[in-house]
Design a protein around this motif. Structure first.
Motif, PDB file in Angstrom:
ATOM      1  N   VAL A 265       0.818  -1.227   0.000  1.00 40.01           N
ATOM      2  CA  VAL A 265       0.000   0.000   0.000  1.00 40.01           C
ATOM      3  C   VAL A 265       0.845   1.269   0.000  1.00 40.01           C
ATOM      4  CG1 VAL A 265      -1.945  -1.144   1.114  1.00 40.01           C
ATOM      5  CG2 VAL A 265      -0.209  -0.034   2.529  1.00 40.01           C
ATOM      6  N   ARG A 266       2.118   1.162  -0.309  1.00 48.55           N
ATOM      7  CA  ARG A 266       2.970   2.354  -0.379  1.00 48.55           C
ATOM      8  C   ARG A 266       2.616   3.207  -1.599  1.00 48.55           C
ATOM      9  NH1 ARG A 266       8.708   0.090  -0.930  1.00 48.55           N
ATOM     10  NH2 ARG A 266       7.524  -1.493  -2.084  1.00 48.55           N
ATOM     11  N   VAL A 267       3.138   4.418  -1.633  1.00 48.17           N
ATOM     12  CA  VAL A 267       2.925   5.269  -2.798  1.00 48.17           C
ATOM     13  C   VAL A 267       3.748   4.723  -3.963  1.00 48.17           C
ATOM     14  CG1 VAL A 267       2.419   7.324  -1.441  1.00 48.17           C
ATOM     15  CG2 VAL A 267       4.786   6.827  -2.070  1.00 48.17           C
ATOM     16  N   LYS A 268       3.401   5.164  -5.162  1.00 43.80           N
ATOM     17  CA  LYS A 268       4.005   4.619  -6.372  1.00 43.80           C
ATOM     18  C   LYS A 268       5.522   4.778  -6.387  1.00 43.80           C
ATOM     19  CE  LYS A 268       3.831   4.993 -11.416  1.00 43.80           C
ATOM     20  NZ  LYS A 268       3.216   5.695 -12.578  1.00 43.80           N
ATOM     21  N   ARG A 269       5.993   5.927  -5.962  1.00 41.87           N
ATOM     22  CA  ARG A 269       7.435   6.200  -5.992  1.00 41.87           C
ATOM     23  C   ARG A 269       8.213   5.188  -5.162  1.00 41.87           C
ATOM     24  NH1 ARG A 269       9.228  11.955  -3.861  1.00 41.87           N
ATOM     25  NH2 ARG A 269       7.615  12.521  -5.355  1.00 41.87           N
ATOM     26  N   GLN A 270       7.682   4.866  -3.992  1.00 40.37           N
ATOM     27  CA  GLN A 270       8.367   3.905  -3.128  1.00 40.37           C
ATOM     28  C   GLN A 270       8.284   2.488  -3.696  1.00 40.37           C
ATOM     29  OE1 GLN A 270       7.468   4.063   1.024  1.00 40.37           O
ATOM     30  NE2 GLN A 270       7.403   6.291   1.085  1.00 40.37           N
ATOM     31  N   ILE A 282      -1.411  -1.341  -4.592  1.00 42.20           N
ATOM     32  CA  ILE A 282      -2.531  -0.399  -4.563  1.00 42.20           C
ATOM     33  C   ILE A 282      -2.221   0.610  -3.450  1.00 42.20           C
ATOM     34  CG2 ILE A 282      -4.998  -0.055  -4.207  1.00 42.20           C
ATOM     35  CD1 ILE A 282      -5.475  -2.910  -5.061  1.00 42.20           C
ATOM     36  N   PRO A 283      -1.913   1.862  -3.775  1.00 42.62           N
ATOM     37  CA  PRO A 283      -1.624   2.857  -2.737  1.00 42.62           C
ATOM     38  C   PRO A 283      -2.780   2.986  -1.759  1.00 42.62           C
ATOM     39  CG  PRO A 283      -1.018   3.693  -4.902  1.00 42.62           C
ATOM     40  CD  PRO A 283      -1.777   2.417  -5.136  1.00 42.62           C
ATOM     41  N   LEU A 284      -2.460   3.275  -0.527  1.00 44.96           N
ATOM     42  CA  LEU A 284      -3.482   3.375   0.517  1.00 44.96           C
ATOM     43  C   LEU A 284      -4.577   4.362   0.146  1.00 44.96           C
ATOM     44  CD1 LEU A 284      -4.459   2.663   3.354  1.00 44.96           C
ATOM     45  CD2 LEU A 284      -2.908   4.399   4.261  1.00 44.96           C
ATOM     46  N   ALA A 285      -4.204   5.488  -0.457  1.00 42.02           N
ATOM     47  CA  ALA A 285      -5.187   6.507  -0.812  1.00 42.02           C
ATOM     48  C   ALA A 285      -6.149   6.037  -1.900  1.00 42.02           C
ATOM     49  CB  ALA A 285      -4.478   7.782  -1.269  1.00 42.02           C
ATOM     50  N   GLU A 286      -5.811   4.965  -2.619  1.00 41.98           N
ATOM     51  CA  GLU A 286      -6.664   4.457  -3.691  1.00 41.98           C
ATOM     52  C   GLU A 286      -7.331   3.136  -3.319  1.00 41.98           C
ATOM     53  OE1 GLU A 286      -4.264   4.176  -7.194  1.00 41.98           O
ATOM     54  OE2 GLU A 286      -3.402   6.172  -6.947  1.00 41.98           O
ATOM     55  N   LEU A 287      -7.235   2.754  -2.061  1.00 45.94           N
ATOM     56  CA  LEU A 287      -7.670   1.415  -1.658  1.00 45.94           C
ATOM     57  C   LEU A 287      -9.172   1.218  -1.793  1.00 45.94           C
ATOM     58  CD1 LEU A 287      -6.721  -1.287  -0.607  1.00 45.94           C
ATOM     59  CD2 LEU A 287      -6.864  -0.389   1.727  1.00 45.94           C
ATOM     60  N   THR A 288      -9.941   2.175  -1.296  1.00 45.71           N
ATOM     61  CA  THR A 288     -11.393   1.973  -1.282  1.00 45.71           C
ATOM     62  C   THR A 288     -11.982   1.873  -2.685  1.00 45.71           C
ATOM     63  OG1 THR A 288     -11.686   4.370  -1.070  1.00 45.71           O
ATOM     64  CG2 THR A 288     -11.744   3.071   0.945  1.00 45.71           C
ATOM     65  N   GLU A 289     -11.369   2.540  -3.655  1.00 50.61           N
ATOM     66  CA  GLU A 289     -11.900   2.468  -5.012  1.00 50.61           C
ATOM     67  C   GLU A 289     -11.462   1.201  -5.734  1.00 50.61           C
ATOM     68  OE1 GLU A 289      -9.058   5.283  -7.593  1.00 50.61           O
ATOM     69  OE2 GLU A 289      -9.758   6.202  -5.726  1.00 50.61           O
ATOM     70  N   ASN A 290     -10.623   0.392  -5.083  1.00 45.73           N
ATOM     71  CA  ASN A 290     -10.151  -0.855  -5.697  1.00 45.73           C
ATOM     72  C   ASN A 290     -10.554  -2.091  -4.914  1.00 45.73           C
ATOM     73  OD1 ASN A 290      -8.221  -0.280  -8.119  1.00 45.73           O
ATOM     74  ND2 ASN A 290      -7.690   1.273  -6.581  1.00 45.73           N
ATOM     75  N   LEU A 291     -11.567  -1.944  -4.060  1.00 46.07           N
ATOM     76  CA  LEU A 291     -11.999  -3.081  -3.244  1.00 46.07           C
ATOM     77  C   LEU A 291     -12.591  -4.197  -4.106  1.00 46.07           C
ATOM     78  CD1 LEU A 291     -13.545  -1.235  -0.161  1.00 46.07           C
ATOM     79  CD2 LEU A 291     -11.424  -2.559  -0.234  1.00 46.07           C
ATOM     80  N   SER A 314       0.126   0.202   6.450  1.00 48.17           N
ATOM     81  CA  SER A 314      -0.461  -1.131   6.321  1.00 48.17           C
ATOM     82  C   SER A 314      -1.486  -1.399   7.421  1.00 48.17           C
ATOM     83  CB  SER A 314       0.634  -2.197   6.339  1.00 48.17           C
ATOM     84  OG  SER A 314       1.343  -2.195   7.562  1.00 48.17           O
ATOM     85  N   LYS A 315      -1.279  -0.840   8.602  1.00 50.77           N
ATOM     86  CA  LYS A 315      -2.262  -0.993   9.674  1.00 50.77           C
ATOM     87  C   LYS A 315      -3.562  -0.291   9.300  1.00 50.77           C
ATOM     88  CE  LYS A 315       0.666  -1.684  13.755  1.00 50.77           C
ATOM     89  NZ  LYS A 315       0.130  -3.031  14.001  1.00 50.77           N
ATOM     90  N   GLU A 316      -3.442   0.913   8.730  1.00 45.80           N
ATOM     91  CA  GLU A 316      -4.645   1.633   8.302  1.00 45.80           C
ATOM     92  C   GLU A 316      -5.372   0.854   7.206  1.00 45.80           C
ATOM     93  OE1 GLU A 316      -4.439   5.855   7.704  1.00 45.80           O
ATOM     94  OE2 GLU A 316      -2.491   5.968   8.677  1.00 45.80           O
ATOM     95  N   ALA A 317      -4.599   0.280   6.279  1.00 48.31           N
ATOM     96  CA  ALA A 317      -5.204  -0.506   5.211  1.00 48.31           C
ATOM     97  C   ALA A 317      -5.908  -1.738   5.770  1.00 48.31           C
ATOM     98  CB  ALA A 317      -4.135  -0.922   4.204  1.00 48.31           C
TER      99      ALA A 317
END
Length: 357
Positions: A265-270, A282-291, A314-317
């Motif tokens: 769930v890291r950002v793309k750059r990482q 899948i970045p954390l900020a885009e998680l809900t739209e990719n469920l 990852s805990k938030e995810a």
């Protein structure tokens, strides 16, 4: 203050205003940084050496506390410049986007210098301007700030609506914080209810530690031994998620060829810097739209394991996905588990050759 999320900045700012204290604020991102001073009453402290009369000044501060927190004189606070805790504000953090190590060091030195000037009463402070530092061009830029507070400010204005830390926390619920889902995510109604219940539990559990009433302000001003404590640690909802160590995941799941889905769930750059084999990004900020996509990949048979750099995102995810599972919105997601410590722990526990950054 050197925090990297707006929710914490609002909380610290409001605590400083309620206690009548100046706030020396600094931040850094990438190769740039900035520093300034909020909530500084120049007329009150001008030509007044705090170090020579700490007790007298504390007593004076106690008497002026009501004036300070109900629209008295003084410089602007953080809320004067940024009155609304917007969900889209501060979407980047140092842990997600990186920072050149020397930049926060230099900003910290500037902050320490401002503290010394505030304590000694010597020299002009950054209460009327903000210093911007660009390390790539080795340049500083000074930006002029308003010198007076806003009369309609929610915490330091003439009619403040924030008079306690409970009020402060409620006012910045929408801002990105250390325990909240990042800005821009859309959670289903069922999941939102669960998140709301978790927030209610958090607010109840931290009520005593976050509540700074007028009586506490007076006590803390007159008696330095009774300073209030502010707690912004994660809610108990974080304790309900499943988690395992990277070593157990590697030895018990991967080595035994057990089915799994590794979600990074890291950002793309990482992720582009380094990643574990067969991981799904899948970045954390885009998680809900990719469920729906996750549900297809899991297909009711593969448990999800969430990983990030250090085990925070990852805990938030994991919490978000678990709330969705509990709500029954995506039954095809088998289960979800957090990998403790993230890829940093993976390097330490499993593969010493995996890059640390």
């Amino acid at each position: 203050d050197a925090s990297d999320n707006p929710q914490t900045r609002y909380l610290i700012n409001d605590a400083c205003v309620l206690l009548g204290k100046p706030l020396v604020s600094g931040s850094a991102m990438g190769t740039e940084g900035q520093a300034t001073v909020y909530n500084y009453d120049h007329d009150r402290f001008n030509n007044n050496t705090l170090s020579s009369s700490i007790s007298a000044d504390c007593a004076a501060a106690s008497k002026e506390d009501t004036k300070m927190t109900s629209g008295g004189g003084g410089g602007p606070c953080y809320r004067c410049l940024y009155p609304r805790a917007s969900p889209t504000e501060g979407c980047k953090s140092c842990s997600d986007n990186g920072v050149l190590g020397t930049v926060p060091g230099l900003i910290g030195l500037l902050q320490a210098t401002e503290v010394l000037k505030l304590l000694s009463g010597i020299g002009p402070t950054l209460h009327s301007k903000m210093i911007m530092y660009d390390s790539m061009h080795t340049s500083f830029m000074s930006i002029t700030k308003p010198t007076k507070r806003k009369l309609n400010c929610a915490v330091c204005g003439n009619k403040p609506t924030i008079t306690s830390m409970d009020d402060s926390y409620a006012a910045c619920m929408t801002a990105r914080g250390p325990t909240m889902t990042p800005a821009g995510t859309a959670i289903s109604n069922s999941s939102m209810k669960i998140a709301s219940d978790a927030s209610t539990s958090f607010n109840a559990n931290t009520k005593q530690s976050m509540n700074i009433t007028a009586a506490m302000r007076n006590n803390s001003m007159g008696n330095s031994k009774s300073l209030p404590t502010i707690s912004i640690f994660p809610s108990e909802a974080m304790n309900d998620i499943q988690s395992t160590t990277c070593l157990k995941f590697h030895t018990q799941i991967q080595k035994n060829n057990q089915p799994y889905l590794l979600l990074d769930v890291r950002v793309k750059r990482q992720y582009e810097l380094c990643s574990l084999p067969n991981s799904v990004h899948i970045p954390l900020a885009e998680l809900t739209e990719n469920l729906n996509y996750l549900e297809t990949l899991s297909s009711g048979t593969k448990p999800l394991y969430c990983v990030c750099r250090r085990g925070i995102a990852s805990k938030e995810a994991t919490q978000l996905i678990q709330s969705v599972i509990n709500a029954g919105d995506h039954p095809g997601i088998h289960s979800v588990c957090d990998l403790e410590g993230g890829l940093t722990s993976w390097t330490r526990e499993v593969d010493a050759t995996f890059p640390l950054y």
